[in-house]
Scaffold this motif. Structure first.
Motif, PDB file in Angstrom:
ATOM      1  N   UNK A  78      38.886 105.789  79.777  1.00  0.00           N
ATOM      2  CA  UNK A  78      39.663 106.832  80.632  1.00  0.00           C
ATOM      3  C   UNK A  78      40.509 106.188  81.617  1.00  0.00           C
ATOM      4  N   UNK A  79      41.933 106.712  81.658  1.00  0.00           N
ATOM      5  CA  UNK A  79      42.706 106.201  82.789  1.00  0.00           C
ATOM      6  C   UNK A  79      42.651 106.341  84.086  1.00  0.00           C
ATOM      7  N   UNK A  80      43.061 105.607  85.081  1.00  0.00           N
ATOM      8  CA  UNK A  80      42.814 105.992  86.207  1.00  0.00           C
ATOM      9  C   UNK A  80      43.803 107.485  86.587  1.00  0.00           C
ATOM     10  N   UNK A  81      43.424 108.146  87.471  1.00  0.00           N
ATOM     11  CA  UNK A  81      43.926 109.484  88.029  1.00  0.00           C
ATOM     12  C   UNK A  81      45.648 109.094  88.072  1.00  0.00           C
ATOM     13  N   UNK A  82      46.136 108.252  88.658  1.00  0.00           N
ATOM     14  CA  UNK A  82      47.437 108.068  89.044  1.00  0.00           C
ATOM     15  C   UNK A  82      48.375 107.748  87.419  1.00  0.00           C
ATOM     16  N   UNK A  83      47.675 107.425  86.236  1.00  0.00           N
ATOM     17  CA  UNK A  83      48.305 107.064  85.104  1.00  0.00           C
ATOM     18  C   UNK A  83      47.955 108.449  84.163  1.00  0.00           C
ATOM     19  N   UNK A  84      47.347 109.441  84.889  1.00  0.00           N
ATOM     20  CA  UNK A  84      47.093 110.687  83.963  1.00  0.00           C
ATOM     21  C   UNK A  84      48.260 111.512  83.835  1.00  0.00           C
ATOM     22  N   UNK A  85      48.509 112.085  85.127  1.00  0.00           N
ATOM     23  CA  UNK A  85      49.715 112.968  85.215  1.00  0.00           C
ATOM     24  C   UNK A  85      51.192 112.295  84.799  1.00  0.00           C
ATOM     25  N   UNK A  86      52.220 112.753  84.885  1.00  0.00           N
ATOM     26  CA  UNK A  86      53.426 112.104  84.521  1.00  0.00           C
ATOM     27  C   UNK A  86      53.826 111.174  85.424  1.00  0.00           C
ATOM     28  N   UNK A  87      54.261 109.887  85.107  1.00  0.00           N
ATOM     29  CA  UNK A  87      54.493 108.752  86.092  1.00  0.00           C
ATOM     30  C   UNK A  87      55.228 107.852  85.134  1.00  0.00           C
ATOM     31  N   UNK A  88      55.945 106.993  85.639  1.00  0.00           N
ATOM     32  CA  UNK A  88      56.726 106.066  85.190  1.00  0.00           C
ATOM     33  C   UNK A  88      56.056 104.847  84.789  1.00  0.00           C
ATOM     34  N   UNK A  89      54.948 104.515  85.479  1.00  0.00           N
ATOM     35  CA  UNK A  89      54.076 103.331  84.738  1.00  0.00           C
ATOM     36  C   UNK A  89      53.942 103.119  83.488  1.00  0.00           C
ATOM     37  N   UNK A  90      53.540 104.448  82.975  1.00  0.00           N
ATOM     38  CA  UNK A  90      53.232 104.518  81.584  1.00  0.00           C
ATOM     39  C   UNK A  90      54.527 104.225  80.522  1.00  0.00           C
ATOM     40  N   UNK A  91      55.645 104.612  81.239  1.00  0.00           N
ATOM     41  CA  UNK A  91      56.985 104.338  80.328  1.00  0.00           C
ATOM     42  C   UNK A  91      57.246 102.800  80.573  1.00  0.00           C
ATOM     43  N   UNK A  92      56.848 102.250  81.753  1.00  0.00           N
ATOM     44  CA  UNK A  92      57.096 100.891  82.110  1.00  0.00           C
ATOM     45  C   UNK A  92      56.081  99.932  81.024  1.00  0.00           C
ATOM     46  N   UNK A  93      55.067 100.347  80.806  1.00  0.00           N
ATOM     47  CA  UNK A  93      54.270  99.345  79.949  1.00  0.00           C
ATOM     48  C   UNK A  93      54.604  99.641  78.712  1.00  0.00           C
ATOM     49  N   UNK A  94      55.195 100.889  78.276  1.00  0.00           N
ATOM     50  CA  UNK A  94      55.568 100.900  76.723  1.00  0.00           C
ATOM     51  C   UNK A  94      56.772 100.075  76.525  1.00  0.00           C
ATOM     52  N   UNK A  95      57.530 100.003  77.504  1.00  0.00           N
ATOM     53  CA  UNK A  95      58.917  99.480  77.384  1.00  0.00           C
ATOM     54  C   UNK A  95      58.535  97.913  77.552  1.00  0.00           C
ATOM     55  N   UNK A  96      57.453  97.553  78.090  1.00  0.00           N
ATOM     56  CA  UNK A  96      57.223  95.964  78.209  1.00  0.00           C
ATOM     57  C   UNK A  96      56.852  95.452  76.661  1.00  0.00           C
ATOM     58  N   UNK A  97      56.091  96.338  75.952  1.00  0.00           N
ATOM     59  CA  UNK A  97      55.842  95.862  74.522  1.00  0.00           C
ATOM     60  C   UNK A  97      57.062  95.995  73.610  1.00  0.00           C
ATOM     61  N   UNK A  98      57.876  96.968  73.975  1.00  0.00           N
ATOM     62  CA  UNK A  98      59.394  97.202  73.105  1.00  0.00           C
ATOM     63  C   UNK A  98      60.157  95.874  73.410  1.00  0.00           C
ATOM     64  N   UNK A  99      60.040  95.740  74.578  1.00  0.00           N
ATOM     65  CA  UNK A  99      60.994  94.462  75.231  1.00  0.00           C
ATOM     66  C   UNK A  99      60.508  93.207  74.380  1.00  0.00           C
ATOM     67  N   UNK A 100      59.294  93.021  74.310  1.00  0.00           N
ATOM     68  CA  UNK A 100      58.813  91.912  73.302  1.00  0.00           C
ATOM     69  C   UNK A 100      59.170  91.903  71.900  1.00  0.00           C
ATOM     70  N   UNK A 101      59.280  93.163  71.374  1.00  0.00           N
ATOM     71  CA  UNK A 101      59.856  93.153  70.046  1.00  0.00           C
ATOM     72  C   UNK A 101      61.323  93.379  69.949  1.00  0.00           C
ATOM     73  N   UNK A 102      61.982  93.434  71.004  1.00  0.00           N
ATOM     74  CA  UNK A 102      63.318  93.384  71.249  1.00  0.00           C
ATOM     75  C   UNK A 102      63.911  94.659  70.465  1.00  0.00           C
ATOM     76  N   UNK A 103      63.007  95.900  70.781  1.00  0.00           N
ATOM     77  CA  UNK A 103      63.453  97.355  70.358  1.00  0.00           C
ATOM     78  C   UNK A 103      64.076  97.941  71.531  1.00  0.00           C
ATOM     79  N   UNK A 104      65.325  97.639  71.377  1.00  0.00           N
ATOM     80  CA  UNK A 104      66.352  98.127  72.626  1.00  0.00           C
ATOM     81  C   UNK A 104      66.912  99.310  72.128  1.00  0.00           C
ATOM     82  N   UNK A 105      67.421 100.198  73.176  1.00  0.00           N
ATOM     83  CA  UNK A 105      68.166 101.348  72.795  1.00  0.00           C
ATOM     84  C   UNK A 105      69.727 101.197  72.745  1.00  0.00           C
ATOM     85  N   UNK A 106      69.967 102.517  72.475  1.00  0.00           N
ATOM     86  CA  UNK A 106      71.625 102.629  72.334  1.00  0.00           C
ATOM     87  C   UNK A 106      72.063 103.663  73.216  1.00  0.00           C
ATOM     88  N   UNK A 107      73.122 103.291  73.958  1.00  0.00           N
ATOM     89  CA  UNK A 107      73.745 104.163  74.912  1.00  0.00           C
ATOM     90  C   UNK A 107      74.267 105.461  74.331  1.00  0.00           C
TER      91      UNK A 107
END
Length: 340
Positions: free
Chosen positions: A301-330
């Motif tokens: 069960x996540x902490x309350x601050x990570x339940x509602x919309x927040x940028x931390x959850x975007x950051x952790x997903x990006x962390x793993x995508x960075x490791x995979x070199x899964x970068x986006x396009x402008x």
């Protein structure tokens, strides 16, 4: 660049909250949210007003996040943002800002699916807190989504159950509006329901096939229930508010967990997680914990601050995508609707 040196600024702007977070080595250094109070008088989010408020909030929110984290923008390794799903105007503000900043700093851009982010919030390094083991099932419940997701890896996720119409969060908010509670009403139903009798009033149990959900019928029955009882007693809501909230909340949570139990038993999975704004609901958390004891589940069960919309959850997903070199396009456009 190794896993030990990744520092990312993430931006979340899918609805009415402007979020900015800084992550380093899976640890959140800052998670700042600018909330928009203007929607309260309208009883719901007004998309045009939301996008305007994002334009006002995004620069100061990012500035506070970087200062709180103690990170200079020149030391960032990537910029992440929510590409979708969400309100198009709101998404465009965050996406455009992220693209411009990545260009200015000449660092990679990473796009994140908002719903993927809710699930990935479980992998934030929170002082060694245990994280789910694959495969696990995540019940993702929010104002716009209600899904059962089979998570096989960080990036291999399959929606095995979905709502046929409305989401659980919307069912809460609609009921709160009928009860004339202030927006956002979902948390207030949770609050008043704590002192009510969950069995005082009965609401229909939706009969939906497989692992899917439906809340439109439940919302309609609630409306008719209130109208009928108010006609007989104009003070019905005031005199029974706690019991009404408790009973209605029980109907929604029971429906959510019955489907989750069926999926977990059918697939033989004991690792269970919840995510999304409705996962902050205290009754859902308590009932899930009780069910976990009976079913011998390992529950996350996540902490309350990570339940509602927040940028931390975007950051952790990006962390793993960075490791995979899964970068986006402008050139990649924001998407109001976006699947995994």
């Amino acid at each position: 660049m190794s896993d030990e040196t990744i520092t990312i600024l993430a931006i979340e702007s899918s609805c009415d909250d402007t979020g900015a977070a800084v992550i380093h080595n899976r640890k959140i250094l800052a998670n700042i949210i600018a909330r928009q109070e203007i929607h309260e008088k309208y009883g719901g989010v007004v998309p045009e007003l939301a996008s305007r408020a994002h334009q006002q909030n995004i620069i100061p929110t990012v500035d506070v996040a970087l200062k709180t984290a103690g990170i200079a923008k020149e030391n960032l390794d990537a910029i992440a943002y929510t590409r979708g799903p969400g309100l198009m105007g709101s998404l465009l503000v965050g996406g455009t800002f992220a693209k411009a900043l990545s260009l200015a700093l000449n660092i990679p851009l990473i796009e994140v699916n908002h719903m993927h982010g809710h699930i990935m919030a479980h992998f934030i390094d929170d002082n060694g807190k245990k994280t789910p083991e694959f495969p696990f099932i995540c019940l993702t419940v929010s104002g716009g989504h209600t899904q059962l997701v089979l998570c096989k890896s960080y990036f291999e996720m399959e929606i095995i159950g979905d709502t046929n119409d409305d989401a659980a969060g919307e069912a809460f908010d609609k009921a709160a509006k009928i009860l004339e509670l202030p927006y956002p009403g979902g948390p207030l139903i949770d609050k008043y329901g704590k002192d009510g009798d969950i069995h005082k009033f009965q609401f229909p149990k939706p009969q939906i096939a497989d692992y899917n959900y439906s809340f439109s019928g439940l919302k309609t029955s609630f409306l008719y229930f209130i109208e009928k009882n108010k006609k007989a007693n104009p003070n019905f809501i005031t005199e029974n508010l706690n019991d009404i909230c408790a009973s209605y909340q029980h109907a929604i949570v029971s429906f959510l967990l019955n489907k989750l139990k069926k999926a977990a038993n059918d697939l033989g999975i004991k690792q269970i997680a919840i995510a999304g704004g409705v996962s902050a609901n205290s009754y859902l958390r308590n009932e899930l914990s009780l069910l976990a004891q009976k079913e011998n589940w390992e529950v996350y069960i996540p902490k309350f601050e990570y339940c509602t919309d927040n940028a931390a959850m975007i950051a952790i997903t990006a962390h793993y995508k960075f490791i995979n070199k899964d970068f986006s396009n402008q050139k990649n456009a924001s998407l109001a609707r976006m699947s995994f």
